[in-house]
Scaffold this motif. Structure first.
Motif, PDB file in Angstrom:
ATOM      1  N   TRP A  24      18.527 -23.230 108.219  1.00  0.00           N
ATOM      2  CA  TRP A  24      16.858 -22.498 108.580  1.00  0.00           C
ATOM      3  C   TRP A  24      17.264 -21.883 107.418  1.00  0.00           C
ATOM      4  N   TRP A  25      17.898 -21.301 107.059  1.00  0.00           N
ATOM      5  CA  TRP A  25      17.939 -20.413 105.616  1.00  0.00           C
ATOM      6  C   TRP A  25      17.742 -21.509 104.051  1.00  0.00           C
ATOM      7  N   SER A  26      18.862 -22.245 103.905  1.00  0.00           N
ATOM      8  CA  SER A  26      18.608 -23.020 102.844  1.00  0.00           C
ATOM      9  C   SER A  26      17.422 -24.023 103.137  1.00  0.00           C
ATOM     10  N   ALA A  27      17.036 -23.985 103.769  1.00  0.00           N
ATOM     11  CA  ALA A  27      14.939 -24.249 103.125  1.00  0.00           C
ATOM     12  C   ALA A  27      14.510 -23.575 103.499  1.00  0.00           C
ATOM     13  N   GLU A  28      14.185 -22.212 104.361  1.00  0.00           N
ATOM     14  CA  GLU A  28      13.771 -20.528 103.102  1.00  0.00           C
ATOM     15  C   GLU A  28      13.529 -21.093 101.997  1.00  0.00           C
ATOM     16  N   ALA A  29      14.835 -20.757 101.625  1.00  0.00           N
ATOM     17  CA  ALA A  29      15.527 -20.292 100.186  1.00  0.00           C
ATOM     18  C   ALA A  29      15.426 -21.845  99.044  1.00  0.00           C
ATOM     19  N   HIS A  30      14.556 -22.134 100.086  1.00  0.00           N
ATOM     20  CA  HIS A  30      14.395 -23.054  98.580  1.00  0.00           C
ATOM     21  C   HIS A  30      15.598 -24.284  98.188  1.00  0.00           C
ATOM     22  N   GLU A  31      16.790 -23.754  99.112  1.00  0.00           N
ATOM     23  CA  GLU A  31      17.700 -24.521  98.029  1.00  0.00           C
ATOM     24  C   GLU A  31      18.031 -26.305  99.087  1.00  0.00           C
ATOM     25  N   MET A  32      17.503 -26.903  98.502  1.00  0.00           N
ATOM     26  CA  MET A  32      17.413 -28.038  99.015  1.00  0.00           C
ATOM     27  C   MET A  32      18.787 -28.470  99.148  1.00  0.00           C
ATOM     28  N   GLU A  33      19.217 -29.018  97.972  1.00  0.00           N
ATOM     29  CA  GLU A  33      20.611 -29.825  97.670  1.00  0.00           C
ATOM     30  C   GLU A  33      21.358 -29.392  98.865  1.00  0.00           C
ATOM     31  N   TRP A  34      21.372 -27.783  99.344  1.00  0.00           N
ATOM     32  CA  TRP A  34      22.479 -26.888 100.246  1.00  0.00           C
ATOM     33  C   TRP A  34      22.111 -27.653 101.481  1.00  0.00           C
ATOM     34  N   HIS A  35      20.824 -27.682 102.125  1.00  0.00           N
ATOM     35  CA  HIS A  35      20.021 -27.960 103.068  1.00  0.00           C
ATOM     36  C   HIS A  35      20.455 -29.552 103.745  1.00  0.00           C
ATOM     37  N   GLN A  36      20.125 -30.557 102.333  1.00  0.00           N
ATOM     38  CA  GLN A  36      20.900 -31.747 102.569  1.00  0.00           C
ATOM     39  C   GLN A  36      22.140 -31.948 102.645  1.00  0.00           C
ATOM     40  N   TRP A  37      23.448 -31.142 102.106  1.00  0.00           N
ATOM     41  CA  TRP A  37      24.152 -31.207 102.478  1.00  0.00           C
ATOM     42  C   TRP A  37      24.238 -30.673 104.022  1.00  0.00           C
ATOM     43  N   SER A  38      23.432 -29.629 104.402  1.00  0.00           N
ATOM     44  CA  SER A  38      23.865 -28.915 105.967  1.00  0.00           C
ATOM     45  C   SER A  38      23.359 -30.316 106.737  1.00  0.00           C
ATOM     46  N   GLY A  39      23.007 -31.022 106.675  1.00  0.00           N
ATOM     47  CA  GLY A  39      21.965 -31.654 107.436  1.00  0.00           C
ATOM     48  C   GLY A  39      22.581 -33.057 107.891  1.00  0.00           C
ATOM     49  N   LEU A  40      23.489 -33.304 106.441  1.00  0.00           N
ATOM     50  CA  LEU A  40      24.684 -34.653 106.710  1.00  0.00           C
ATOM     51  C   LEU A  40      26.052 -33.831 107.507  1.00  0.00           C
ATOM     52  N   ILE A 138       6.830 -34.535 110.924  1.00  0.00           N
ATOM     53  CA  ILE A 138       7.068 -34.039 112.351  1.00  0.00           C
ATOM     54  C   ILE A 138       8.936 -33.838 112.266  1.00  0.00           C
ATOM     55  N   HIS A 139       9.628 -33.176 111.123  1.00  0.00           N
ATOM     56  CA  HIS A 139      10.888 -32.439 110.892  1.00  0.00           C
ATOM     57  C   HIS A 139      10.838 -31.396 110.396  1.00  0.00           C
ATOM     58  N   HIS A 140       9.479 -30.497 110.433  1.00  0.00           N
ATOM     59  CA  HIS A 140       8.984 -29.061 110.317  1.00  0.00           C
ATOM     60  C   HIS A 140       8.873 -28.793 111.764  1.00  0.00           C
ATOM     61  N   LEU A 141       7.853 -29.364 112.526  1.00  0.00           N
ATOM     62  CA  LEU A 141       7.348 -29.508 113.530  1.00  0.00           C
ATOM     63  C   LEU A 141       8.832 -29.219 114.642  1.00  0.00           C
ATOM     64  N   ASN A 142       9.572 -29.828 114.460  1.00  0.00           N
ATOM     65  CA  ASN A 142      10.718 -30.541 115.812  1.00  0.00           C
ATOM     66  C   ASN A 142      12.251 -29.358 115.701  1.00  0.00           C
ATOM     67  N   PHE A 143      11.449 -29.015 114.343  1.00  0.00           N
ATOM     68  CA  PHE A 143      13.020 -27.152 114.464  1.00  0.00           C
ATOM     69  C   PHE A 143      12.274 -26.316 114.760  1.00  0.00           C
ATOM     70  N   ILE A 145      10.751 -26.710 117.498  1.00  0.00           N
ATOM     71  CA  ILE A 145      10.649 -26.881 118.977  1.00  0.00           C
ATOM     72  C   ILE A 145      12.244 -26.732 119.216  1.00  0.00           C
ATOM     73  N   LEU A 146      12.939 -26.792 117.921  1.00  0.00           N
ATOM     74  CA  LEU A 146      14.518 -26.002 117.938  1.00  0.00           C
ATOM     75  C   LEU A 146      14.628 -25.180 118.628  1.00  0.00           C
ATOM     76  N   LEU A 147      14.048 -24.492 117.638  1.00  0.00           N
ATOM     77  CA  LEU A 147      14.394 -22.932 117.877  1.00  0.00           C
ATOM     78  C   LEU A 147      14.103 -22.525 118.714  1.00  0.00           C
ATOM     79  N   ALA A 148      12.937 -22.498 119.757  1.00  0.00           N
ATOM     80  CA  ALA A 148      12.627 -22.360 121.227  1.00  0.00           C
ATOM     81  C   ALA A 148      13.294 -22.457 121.724  1.00  0.00           C
ATOM     82  N   LEU A 149      14.392 -23.789 121.986  1.00  0.00           N
ATOM     83  CA  LEU A 149      14.492 -24.503 123.758  1.00  0.00           C
ATOM     84  C   LEU A 149      16.047 -23.318 122.766  1.00  0.00           C
ATOM     85  N   ALA A 150      16.581 -23.477 121.338  1.00  0.00           N
ATOM     86  CA  ALA A 150      18.065 -22.142 121.520  1.00  0.00           C
ATOM     87  C   ALA A 150      17.125 -20.605 121.421  1.00  0.00           C
ATOM     88  N   GLY A 151      16.333 -20.111 122.139  1.00  0.00           N
ATOM     89  CA  GLY A 151      16.267 -19.050 122.171  1.00  0.00           C
ATOM     90  C   GLY A 151      16.202 -18.760 124.031  1.00  0.00           C
TER      91      GLY A 151
END
Length: 216
Positions: A24-40, A138-143, A145-151
């Motif tokens: 979440w942080w890496s996407a919000e901070a536009h650190e997309m390289e870190w975001h991809q590594w986190s996703g992997l 879908i990636h953004h929307l699904n996240f 939903i993930l946050l809602a389920l986590a809550g």
């Protein structure tokens, strides 16, 4: 004290919490390289959990904590008090819901294409630009939903802690529970080490192949 959760299951749980926050942080901070590594890393973690749910310790296996509709309905209606070890009938299916959402999040991220086509998933070359943009949406929307389920998950833990006076956090930290009357907890039947090694290798190799876009 009865040991009910193995170390791999607990590491998956807390690793998932940390990685979702970091993603979440890496996407919000536009650190997309870190975001991809986190996703992997998330991809490897979820793949491991799917394998471990089949070959892992007794309380980690899906077949041990997934109950049929009648049991779930009876539990929700208060007609059946759960005294077993591990996830209750609703908690078991919430694990599956979380894994399905995580898989959707990972898959859509792999095919996602950003608006300028620069920062894209490793499998985005398999789809055209419009399909990649749909995957990104879908990636953004699904996240969300993930946050809602986590809550909901956090609220359920607080409900059990303050209303039912049952601490669900401690067992996922220590791996053990303290007997408190009623049906005694069944101790963990751990899986052999070779299965753990095989699960780690399989999930790691699969994620490596994904990161390379299955191009070798």
């Amino acid at each position: 004290m009865t040991r009910v959760w193995d170390v791999p299951t607990r590491l998956f749980h807390w690793g998932l919490v940390a990685l979702l926050g970091f993603s979440w942080w890496s996407a919000e901070a536009h650190e997309m390289e870190w975001h991809q590594w986190s996703g992997l890393v998330l991809c490897a973690l979820v793949m491991f959990r799917l394998i471990w749910g089949v070959v892992g310790g007794s309380t980690a296996r899906f077949v041990k904590f997934l109950k049929g509709p009648r049991t779930v309905i009876a539990y929700l209606a208060g007609k059946e008090r759960w005294q077993g070890t591990g996830h209750n009938p609703v908690g078991g299916w919430s694990v599956i819901a979380l894994l399905v959402l995580l898989e959707s999040q990972i898959v859509t991220g792999l095919f996602a294409v950003d608006v300028d086509g620069i920062e894209s998933g490793p499998l985005s070359y398999l789809v055209d630009f419009d399909q990649g943009r749909v995957s990104s949406g879908i990636h953004h929307l699904n996240f969300n939903i993930l946050l809602a389920l986590a809550g909901i998950h956090v609220l359920a833990i607080l409900f059990y802690l303050f209303v039912k006076k049952r601490n669900l956090i401690r067992p996922m930290v220590t791996g053990t529970i303290t007997e408190s009357g009623g049906q005694p907890a069944l101790p963990l039947a751990p899986a052999p080490v070779w299965r753990l090694v095989a699960a780690i290798l399989a999930s790691g190799l699969f994620t490596y192949a994904v990161a390379r876009g299955f191009q070798f």
